[in-house]
Design a protein around this motif. Sequence first.
Motif, PDB file in Angstrom:
ATOM      1  N   ASN A  63     -17.583   0.576  -1.781  1.00 35.34           N
ATOM      2  CA  ASN A  63     -18.625  -0.341  -2.226  1.00 35.34           C
ATOM      3  C   ASN A  63     -18.130  -1.786  -2.094  1.00 35.34           C
ATOM      4  N   ALA A  64     -17.511  -2.047  -0.963  1.00 32.75           N
ATOM      5  CA  ALA A  64     -16.950  -3.376  -0.690  1.00 32.75           C
ATOM      6  C   ALA A  64     -18.059  -4.422  -0.646  1.00 32.75           C
ATOM      7  N   ILE A  65     -17.734  -5.612  -1.125  1.00 27.89           N
ATOM      8  CA  ILE A  65     -18.680  -6.723  -1.108  1.00 27.89           C
ATOM      9  C   ILE A  65     -18.065  -7.921  -0.382  1.00 27.89           C
ATOM     10  N   HIS A  66     -17.196  -7.632   0.586  1.00 27.95           N
ATOM     11  CA  HIS A  66     -16.486  -8.656   1.337  1.00 27.95           C
ATOM     12  C   HIS A  66     -17.448  -9.545   2.112  1.00 27.95           C
ATOM     13  N   LYS A  67     -17.150 -10.840   2.121  1.00 26.78           N
ATOM     14  CA  LYS A  67     -17.929 -11.806   2.887  1.00 26.78           C
ATOM     15  C   LYS A  67     -16.969 -12.859   3.432  1.00 26.78           C
ATOM     16  N   ARG A  68     -17.143 -13.278   4.696  1.00 21.31           N
ATOM     17  CA  ARG A  68     -16.307 -14.305   5.313  1.00 21.31           C
ATOM     18  C   ARG A  68     -17.137 -15.564   5.523  1.00 21.31           C
ATOM     19  N   LEU A  69     -16.552 -16.712   5.157  1.00 22.14           N
ATOM     20  CA  LEU A  69     -17.201 -18.014   5.298  1.00 22.14           C
ATOM     21  C   LEU A  69     -16.236 -18.991   5.949  1.00 22.14           C
ATOM     22  N   GLU A  70     -16.767 -20.095   6.449  1.00 20.54           N
ATOM     23  CA  GLU A  70     -15.940 -21.224   6.883  1.00 20.54           C
ATOM     24  C   GLU A  70     -16.485 -22.460   6.202  1.00 20.54           C
ATOM     25  N   ASP A  71     -15.579 -23.230   5.580  1.00 23.86           N
ATOM     26  CA  ASP A  71     -15.985 -24.439   4.881  1.00 23.86           C
ATOM     27  C   ASP A  71     -14.771 -25.333   4.685  1.00 23.86           C
ATOM     28  N   ALA A  72     -14.981 -26.634   4.755  1.00 21.68           N
ATOM     29  CA  ALA A  72     -13.953 -27.634   4.450  1.00 21.68           C
ATOM     30  C   ALA A  72     -12.645 -27.384   5.212  1.00 21.68           C
ATOM     31  N   GLY A  73     -12.754 -26.952   6.475  1.00 20.57           N
ATOM     32  CA  GLY A  73     -11.567 -26.716   7.285  1.00 20.57           C
ATOM     33  C   GLY A  73     -10.821 -25.438   6.965  1.00 20.57           C
ATOM     34  N   MET A  74     -11.457 -24.547   6.203  1.00 22.49           N
ATOM     35  CA  MET A  74     -10.805 -23.305   5.787  1.00 22.49           C
ATOM     36  C   MET A  74     -11.619 -22.101   6.244  1.00 22.49           C
ATOM     37  N   ILE A  75     -10.923 -20.970   6.347  1.00 24.89           N
ATOM     38  CA  ILE A  75     -11.583 -19.668   6.445  1.00 24.89           C
ATOM     39  C   ILE A  75     -11.469 -19.067   5.051  1.00 24.89           C
ATOM     40  N   ILE A  76     -12.578 -18.564   4.550  1.00 24.09           N
ATOM     41  CA  ILE A  76     -12.613 -18.028   3.189  1.00 24.09           C
ATOM     42  C   ILE A  76     -13.054 -16.571   3.267  1.00 24.09           C
ATOM     43  N   ASP A  77     -12.189 -15.681   2.809  1.00 22.32           N
ATOM     44  CA  ASP A  77     -12.534 -14.263   2.693  1.00 22.32           C
ATOM     45  C   ASP A  77     -12.772 -13.988   1.214  1.00 22.32           C
ATOM     46  N   LYS A  78     -14.023 -13.698   0.869  1.00 24.69           N
ATOM     47  CA  LYS A  78     -14.412 -13.462  -0.523  1.00 24.69           C
ATOM     48  C   LYS A  78     -14.413 -11.966  -0.815  1.00 24.69           C
ATOM     49  N   ASN A  79     -13.857 -11.605  -1.942  1.00 26.27           N
ATOM     50  CA  ASN A  79     -13.897 -10.237  -2.470  1.00 26.27           C
ATOM     51  C   ASN A  79     -13.284  -9.190  -1.552  1.00 26.27           C
ATOM     52  N   LEU A  80     -12.067  -9.459  -1.089  1.00 28.38           N
ATOM     53  CA  LEU A  80     -11.313  -8.447  -0.348  1.00 28.38           C
ATOM     54  C   LEU A  80     -10.817  -7.397  -1.336  1.00 28.38           C
ATOM     55  N   ASP A  81     -10.867  -6.133  -0.960  1.00 30.18           N
ATOM     56  CA  ASP A  81     -10.366  -5.051  -1.810  1.00 30.18           C
ATOM     57  C   ASP A  81      -8.849  -4.944  -1.699  1.00 30.18           C
ATOM     58  N   ILE A  82      -8.179  -4.821  -2.855  1.00 31.44           N
ATOM     59  CA  ILE A  82      -6.741  -4.545  -2.908  1.00 31.44           C
ATOM     60  C   ILE A  82      -6.592  -3.181  -3.574  1.00 31.44           C
ATOM     61  N   PRO A  83      -6.362  -2.103  -2.797  1.00 30.61           N
ATOM     62  CA  PRO A  83      -6.203  -0.777  -3.405  1.00 30.61           C
ATOM     63  C   PRO A  83      -4.902  -0.701  -4.210  1.00 30.61           C
ATOM     64  N   ILE A  84      -4.992  -0.080  -5.380  1.00 35.57           N
ATOM     65  CA  ILE A  84      -3.827   0.108  -6.244  1.00 35.57           C
ATOM     66  C   ILE A  84      -3.659   1.607  -6.446  1.00 35.57           C
ATOM     67  N   PRO A  85      -2.661   2.219  -5.756  1.00 38.52           N
ATOM     68  CA  PRO A  85      -2.482   3.670  -5.905  1.00 38.52           C
ATOM     69  C   PRO A  85      -2.016   4.029  -7.313  1.00 38.52           C
ATOM     70  N   ARG A  86      -2.605   5.072  -7.860  1.00 37.37           N
ATOM     71  CA  ARG A  86      -2.263   5.562  -9.193  1.00 37.37           C
ATOM     72  C   ARG A  86      -2.181   7.084  -9.137  1.00 37.37           C
ATOM     73  N   VAL A  87      -1.526   7.682 -10.113  1.00 34.05           N
ATOM     74  CA  VAL A  87      -1.525   9.134 -10.224  1.00 34.05           C
ATOM     75  C   VAL A  87      -2.953   9.552 -10.553  1.00 34.05           C
ATOM     76  N   GLY A  88      -3.548  10.409  -9.736  1.00 31.79           N
ATOM     77  CA  GLY A  88      -4.887  10.907 -10.003  1.00 31.79           C
ATOM     78  C   GLY A  88      -6.012  10.047  -9.464  1.00 31.79           C
ATOM     79  N   GLY A  89      -5.724   9.005  -8.695  1.00 31.13           N
ATOM     80  CA  GLY A  89      -6.814   8.190  -8.146  1.00 31.13           C
ATOM     81  C   GLY A  89      -6.320   6.848  -7.636  1.00 31.13           C
ATOM     82  N   THR A  90      -7.260   6.031  -7.220  1.00 32.38           N
ATOM     83  CA  THR A  90      -6.939   4.698  -6.715  1.00 32.38           C
ATOM     84  C   THR A  90      -7.816   3.684  -7.427  1.00 32.38           C
ATOM     85  N   ASP A  91      -7.205   2.666  -7.998  1.00 33.74           N
ATOM     86  CA  ASP A  91      -7.929   1.564  -8.602  1.00 33.74           C
ATOM     87  C   ASP A  91      -8.042   0.456  -7.564  1.00 33.74           C
ATOM     88  N   VAL A  92      -8.749  -0.597  -7.902  1.00 40.81           N
ATOM     89  CA  VAL A  92      -8.907  -1.716  -6.977  1.00 40.81           C
ATOM     90  C   VAL A  92      -9.003  -3.028  -7.756  1.00 40.81           C
TER      91      VAL A  92
END
Length: 135
Positions: A26-55
């Motif tokens: 259910n990623a909500i990633h969006k890429r923008l360009e503004d003020a001389g920057m590339i902006i990646d909004k809401n990138l998922d960072i998976p966090i492995p756990r025993v019994g599942g994965t958090d984010v």
Amino acid sequence: MANIAPENLLPYRKAHLPSPVVPGANAIHKRLEDAGMIIDKNLDIPIPRVGGTDVCRCDVFRPKDTEAGKKYPILMTMGPYGKDIPYKEFAPSRFAEIPEGQRSEWSAWETPEPTYWTAQGYIVVRVDEQGTGQS
């Protein structure tokens, strides 16, 4: 994702959200360009756990020449205040005290100001703690 021995993982804990945040699903990633920057909004960072994965979700602000492979040091913050809440709305009187060149529409409470720092040769990463903001 790196292989991590199960004894080194923390237990999976279900978030108390209207729907689970699942890496990529259910990623909500969006890429923008503004003020001389590339902006990646809401990138998922998976966090492995025993019994599942958090984010956790993060925003990444980087100079445009990173697209051509240029590398920069990273300034990274993680906090409970919501990476997407504009500083000028969160604390207007404090925002007004910041020098003009170090504030923008991308300013957020207690985080490096991305337009300033990307111009100085840094990548800025903001992470919402689990259970806050978009995480």
